[in-house]
Scaffold this active site. Structure first.
Site, PDB file in Angstrom:
ATOM      1  N   ARG A 197       0.861  -1.187  -0.141  1.00 51.12           N
ATOM      2  CA  ARG A 197      -0.031   0.123   0.077  1.00 51.12           C
ATOM      3  C   ARG A 197       1.034   1.363  -0.115  1.00 51.12           C
ATOM      4  O   ARG A 197       0.369   2.343  -0.238  1.00 51.12           O
ATOM      5  CB  ARG A 197      -0.862   0.023   1.194  1.00 51.12           C
ATOM      6  CG  ARG A 197      -1.959  -1.094   1.018  1.00 51.12           C
ATOM      7  CD  ARG A 197      -2.354  -1.547   2.630  1.00 51.12           C
ATOM      8  NE  ARG A 197      -3.110  -0.267   2.957  1.00 51.12           N
ATOM      9  CZ  ARG A 197      -4.479  -0.473   2.817  1.00 51.12           C
ATOM     10  NH1 ARG A 197      -5.127  -1.250   2.309  1.00 51.12           N
ATOM     11  NH2 ARG A 197      -5.178   0.580   3.559  1.00 51.12           N
ATOM     12  N   ASP A 198       2.190   1.264   0.364  1.00 49.59           N
ATOM     13  CA  ASP A 198       2.877   2.291   0.111  1.00 49.59           C
ATOM     14  C   ASP A 198       3.080   2.646  -1.345  1.00 49.59           C
ATOM     15  O   ASP A 198       3.222   1.875  -2.200  1.00 49.59           O
ATOM     16  CB  ASP A 198       4.349   1.647   0.733  1.00 49.59           C
ATOM     17  CG  ASP A 198       4.992   2.873   1.327  1.00 49.59           C
ATOM     18  OD1 ASP A 198       6.503   2.883   1.720  1.00 49.59           O
ATOM     19  OD2 ASP A 198       4.622   3.885   1.653  1.00 49.59           O
ATOM     20  N   LEU A 199       3.236   3.812  -1.750  1.00 47.08           N
ATOM     21  CA  LEU A 199       2.868   5.199  -1.042  1.00 47.08           C
ATOM     22  C   LEU A 199       1.567   5.952  -1.081  1.00 47.08           C
ATOM     23  O   LEU A 199       1.274   6.492  -0.288  1.00 47.08           O
ATOM     24  CB  LEU A 199       3.942   6.118  -1.629  1.00 47.08           C
ATOM     25  CG  LEU A 199       5.463   5.919  -1.536  1.00 47.08           C
ATOM     26  CD1 LEU A 199       5.763   6.924  -2.588  1.00 47.08           C
ATOM     27  CD2 LEU A 199       5.955   6.594   0.000  1.00 47.08           C
TER      28      LEU A 199
END
Lengths: 123, 497
Positions: free
Chosen positions: A79-81
């Site tokens: 889920r980054d960024l």
């Protein structure tokens, strides 16, 4: 050592330590630590410096934590960024949606499907 | 721009070669021409690396100098210095670390009596500089058998997991309480065996009471013996006298000869107290080794407040140093030929240099060594036994750990500001607590009255060490692990009374 020769036992220990430090430095030089390397050895005091967690340092390669896994990151790497703008207390790595780019996520209903529609913003 | 400077170190020369003694690590490195030139150029000044290269250009290849700098930096012999920050105060030293809590006891010195049959004028226990009245507060003159056994129990319990413990009997005149000593040794042996440990015994005596049965017992039980003796008759009888003023030499010498003849299992050492009147070191050494037959001889200047008649003055220290150096040369010649020499002051220092000892505390007192008074009070060491001000506990109730830690912290080398820039501090660490107490009234003081002597003597020992390391390194193998079988007589407590 060629210009210094250890004479007593303490000097021999120091020479050994200095050689080890040089060896470690040579190994760490230019080395990228990544998931495919498998779990890293337990961190040593003088090992290469790898910050814990995601966000504040935004270089390729920091997608793993100091142990070579993802558990130490502050959010799941998947889920980054994108999630920085929703979930993180410090959304410094994403465009400023309040003032500058209010429509940045308007085409992205679900990040898992629509992440390609989140585009780069140049201030 | 960052410059480089020498770290704390002491360069010295031996066998035509340059060496560097690093402080505080206590490492000894031999230098080649390039590193010696770098060290020499950096003495007393700091330079930018480019300036240093320029000064050495023509004499050495640039790459050679660079490699040397990297090696010196790796050993912390040179340090980067930022001139812009030179005016800033140095960073606060790291906090003092008291190691290994609870600290295992390795040596217990038991004062089995505080009485003595001699009246040596310089004695720190009875003389003008005594710390406590030996029989003040109902302190018994002789230790009871029960207290001696409790001391053994205390020692075994405090020794942690160390496989060997050392029990040293002391006094007063130790052999005045032979009856208790004789019963305590088998008891200690049995208790140590139960705990799976080995116990080594030693004692210090003035030699006057070495009766044949005592000698038999000491030999049969492998008890290490140190004799307090000051040399030939005229020197011994100057201070080491009976209560009626009679000299003790004629009583002691034949008994010591008997002991040396019978007791062969442990080396027997002599411990000489040097005073203003007894300073002929070479003559004393010859007499005690060649004529009497001691295995080794250790010398120490008398502990005294300044101004006493027997105190060694400034010129005395100079004379002592030059004589120590002369005898040290003899030690060196013997070592180069692989022969043993009995000047134990050199041997002990060489051993510490070879191991690279760097002391946070000057000795083991209150750390791995403690002293027990005749009533069972535990003190820093045997010299403080019986002094209420230096009591750490009792053999029955144990030692106050907080008090022990506070003592060690207060006496840490980092607290001795006078020692902060001295290159000899890895070995000296400020010197004897008892000496400081006698001289300055506090155990926390550094012994500044003999700094010059300590540095002079350490320098000589470094030179002897360098010569041996260069010309007969095999001699130093005796100090390499695994430790050779015990040949030490001069443990921390083998001192004159």
């Amino acid at each position: 050592m060629t210009h210094l020769r250890p004479v007593n036992q303490k000097a021999a220990r120091i020479a050994h330590e200095a050689a080890e430090a040089r060896r470690r430095a040579a190994q760490a030089d230019g080395r990228v630590v990544a998931l495919q390397d498998g779990p890293a050895a337990p961190p040593k005091a003088e090992g290469p410096h790898i910050p814990m967690g995601c966000s504040f340092v935004f270089y390729p390669g920091w997608e793993v934590d100091a142990n070579g896994g993802t558990a130490g990151l502050c959010q799941p790497v998947e889920r980054d960024l994108f999630d920085c703008h929703l979930g993180c207390f410090w959304p410094a790595q994403v465009p400023d949606q309040l003032n500058h780019a209010p429509d940045w996520t308007s085409k992205c209903a679900a990040a898992q499907k629509d992440w390609r529609k989140v585009d780069l913003i140049f201030p | 721009m960052t410059e480089i400077a020498l770290g704390e170190c002491h360069p010295f020369e031996a066998a035509g070669r340059h060496f560097l003694y690093l402080v505080p690590s206590a490492a000894v490195f031999a230098l080649d021409d390039t590193s010696a030139a770098v060290v020499d150029t950096l003495r007393g000044q700091q330079l930018a690396p480019a300036d240093l290269m320029a000064r050495l250009a023509g004499r050495f290849e640039r790459a050679e100098v660079e490699a040397t700098l990297s090696e010196l930096a790796g050993a912390r012999a040179i340090l980067p210095v930022d001139p812009a920050r030179a005016a800033e105060p140095p960073p606060a030293p790291a906090p003092n670390i008291i190691p290994l809590t609870p600290i295992p006891l390795s040596t217990l010195v038991v004062n089995v009596t505080n009485r003595c049959n001699l009246s040596c004028a310089y004695c720190y226990e009875y003389g003008e500089d005594k710390i406590a009245e030996p029989t003040a507060g109902g302190m018994p003159k002789l230790m009871s058998e029960e207290t001696a056994r409790e001391s053994v129990d205390f020692m075994i319990e405090r020794s942690g997991n160390s496989p060997v413990v050392r029990l040293t009997f002391f006094g007063g005149e130790t052999l005045l309480n032979f009856a208790v000593l004789e019963k305590t040794i088998p008891y200690a042996r049995a208790r140590a065996a139960e705990a799976g440990k080995r116990v080594e015994f030693s004692l210090t005596t003035n030699g006057t009471l070495l009766r044949p049965e005592v000698i038999e017992f000491l030999a049969d039980n492998d008890v290490g013996v140190t004799i307090s003796i000051d040399g030939p008759k005229e020197m011994q009888d100057k201070f080491r006298v009976f209560h009626d003023g009679r000299g003790s030499y004629d009583v002691v010498a034949p008994k010591v000869r008997e002991l040396l003849k019978r007791h062969r299992s442990r080396p027997i050492g002599a411990r000489v107290t040097l005073t203003s009147d007894v300073l002929d070191i070479t003559r004393i050494y010859r007499h005690l080794t060649d004529e009497i037959g001691f295995w080794e001889v250790g010398f120490a200047p008398v502990t005294t407040s300044p101004g006493r008649a027997h105190a060694i003055g400034e010129t005395g220290f100079e004379s002592m140093l030059s004589q120590f150096r002369a005898l040290g040369q003899e030690f060196l010649e013997a070592a180069l030929e692989g022969r043993r020499h009995g000047f134990s002051n050199v041997r002990d220092t060489i051993e510490e240099l070879h191991k690279g000892a760097s002391k946070a505390l000057p000795c083991g007192a209150g750390l791995g060594l403690m002293g027990v008074a005749t009533n069972g009070d535990v003190a820093l060491c045997h010299r403080f036994a019986g002094s209420d001000d230096h009591k750490l506990g009792t053999v029955r109730e144990g030692v106050d750990g907080a008090m022990q830690e506070a003592f060690l912290d207060a006496h840490h080398i980092d607290r001795k500001t006078d020692c902060r820039t001295c290159w000899a501090r890895p070995l000296c660490a400020g010197g004897c607590y008892h000496e400081a107490h006698t001289r300055y009234g506090t155990t926390e003081a550094a012994n500044l009255h003999y700094c010059e002597w300590i540095r002079g003597w350490t320098e000589s020992c470094l030179e002897i060490y360098g010569e041996i390391a260069e010309r007969n390194p095999a001699f130093l193998r005796q100090f390499d692990p695994p430790a050779p079988p015990a040949t030490e007589v001069n443990d921390d407590a083998s001192e004159a009374r």
